[in-house]
Scaffold this active site. Structure first.
Site, PDB file in Angstrom:
ATOM      1  N   ARG A 105       0.773  -1.193   0.144  1.00 17.29           N
ATOM      2  CA  ARG A 105       0.095   0.050  -0.068  1.00 17.29           C
ATOM      3  C   ARG A 105       0.894   1.216   0.131  1.00 17.29           C
ATOM      4  NH1 ARG A 105      -1.751  -3.656   3.582  1.00 17.29           N
ATOM      5  NH2 ARG A 105      -3.821  -4.678   3.264  1.00 17.29           N
ATOM      6  N   LYS A 183       2.059  -8.464  15.423  1.00 14.03           N
ATOM      7  CA  LYS A 183       0.510  -8.031  15.446  1.00 14.03           C
ATOM      8  C   LYS A 183      -0.258  -9.476  15.930  1.00 14.03           C
ATOM      9  CE  LYS A 183      -3.287  -6.206  12.900  1.00 14.03           C
ATOM     10  NZ  LYS A 183      -3.760  -5.295  11.423  1.00 14.03           N
ATOM     11  N   ALA A 214     -10.054  -6.969  20.025  1.00 14.79           N
ATOM     12  CA  ALA A 214      -9.239  -8.023  20.923  1.00 14.79           C
ATOM     13  C   ALA A 214      -7.996  -8.259  20.197  1.00 14.79           C
ATOM     14  CB  ALA A 214      -9.891  -9.522  20.491  1.00 14.79           C
ATOM     15  N   GLU A 215      -7.303  -7.209  19.424  1.00 13.74           N
ATOM     16  CA  GLU A 215      -5.956  -7.176  19.059  1.00 13.74           C
ATOM     17  C   GLU A 215      -5.074  -7.124  20.101  1.00 13.74           C
ATOM     18  OE1 GLU A 215      -5.049  -5.299  15.097  1.00 13.74           O
ATOM     19  OE2 GLU A 215      -3.871  -4.089  16.338  1.00 13.74           O
ATOM     20  N   GLU A 241     -11.093 -14.534  24.180  1.00 11.10           N
ATOM     21  CA  GLU A 241     -12.129 -13.899  23.822  1.00 11.10           C
ATOM     22  C   GLU A 241     -13.035 -13.288  25.106  1.00 11.10           C
ATOM     23  OE1 GLU A 241     -15.516 -14.993  21.140  1.00 11.10           O
ATOM     24  OE2 GLU A 241     -15.894 -16.068  22.604  1.00 11.10           O
TER      25      GLU A 241
END
Length: 308
Positions: A105, A183, A214-215, A241
């Site tokens: 990108r 990540k 949730a990252e 979670e």
């Protein structure tokens, strides 16, 4: 104890924020109906990245791991407008780093004129990682930052995530960095495909992440110990979670009591905790942590065009 509060209140009493996943003790069953807020402010994504990377790089500075023979390899770096702040911050500290920014990108144009910054316009695969390793001089240490994401630009599927984590494992194995920030978001239990492996590391919770994200960032330093992988199974996914949903519904929406700052929201409290310990040049001195953090917040928000 981190905090004391009652369910009905919108206030918290805390002495420090939750910085890492293993500090979370509360759990909350996921409820899709509560996910009704997707409000984000302009520049929030770049702010999230900047604060996490400031914390990561400062840890390396304090450990004397980061020095002028270091190359920052940032894969998935676009648009990267926050990197301009990081670059000038390091320059102020007289740490003369080289930067390699890689993404298919487009990058922010402000990065194009920076000295010792190479921008490579492509996506990364295993073959290119070997080529990249050979491009970097052998006496240069590598610090790896990864923010790779789905080519579709939408919420990644579990298959997307498994592909990304396999690629990140290859980055660590082939590039052999002295430290990495990767990540990391565990696939959701109801979308589980199979077990997989990730490098051992500290699971850093991100201030100013989207409301129900949730990252995390997986922070690892390999200069003192070899790379180790850990297995992630469905039971772990259930725990991720529940604990991340607890953080996002019971902690992050609230304000912190006895926090003497213009904005008492939890994410600002977390930002304060990171920025108060940031290394600064000796000519920048402040009489209080509050003065220091207000100065840094203004500089960061101005750099990212964020309206406070």
């Amino acid at each position: 104890m981190h905090e004391g509060h009652q369910e009905s209140f919108k206030e918290l009493e805390m002495t420090k924020p939750y910085m890492f996943f293993n500090e979370l003790v509360g759990e909350e069953d996921y409820n899709k109906e509560l996910e009704n807020s997707n409000t984000k402010f302009q520049g929030q994504g770049q702010l999230k990245l900047l604060l996490g990377e400031l914390y990561f790089l400062n840890t390396l500075i304090k450990n004397k791991t980061l020095c002028s023979d270091t190359v920052i390899v940032y894969i998935g770096s676009a648009p990267g407008s926050h990197i301009n702040f990081l670059y000038h911050y390091m320059d102020d500290l007289k740490i003369d780093l080289k930067w390699i920014l890689i993404d298919g990108r487009d990058h922010d144009r402000s990065l194009e004129s920076l000295k010792n910054v190479s921008i490579i316009h492509r996506f990364v695969d295993e073959q290119y990682l070997f080529k990249l390793r050979n491009m970097i001089r052998k006496n240069h240490k590598i610090v790896l930052i990864s923010d790779i994401r789905s080519l579709r630009g939408k919420e990644p599927t579990s298959e997307d995530l498994l592909h990304d984590y396999a690629l990140q494992n290859q980055m660590v194995s082939i590039l052999k960095p002295i430290a990495s920030s990767l990540k990391w978001r565990c696939p959701f239990p109801d979308q589980w495909i199979r077990d997989f492996y990730i490098p051992c590391g500290d699971e850093f919770l991100q201030p100013f992440a989207p409301p129900f994200s949730a990252e995390m960032r997986l922070l690892s330093c390999y200069s003192r110990a070899p790379i180790r992988l850990i297995r992630i199974d469905k039971n772990a996914a259930i725990e991720y979670e529940k604990k991340m949903f607890y953080l996002n519904t019971k902690i992050r929406p609230k304000i912190v009591l006895d926090f003497d700052y213009p904005n008492q929201k939890y994410d600002y409290f977390y930002m304060f905790y990171i920025l108060k310990d940031i290394v600064l040049p000796t000519y920048k001195e402040f009489s209080t942590y509050k003065q220091k953090v207000i100065f840094l917040q203004e500089a960061i928000f101005n750099a990212l065009n964020i309206k406070p």
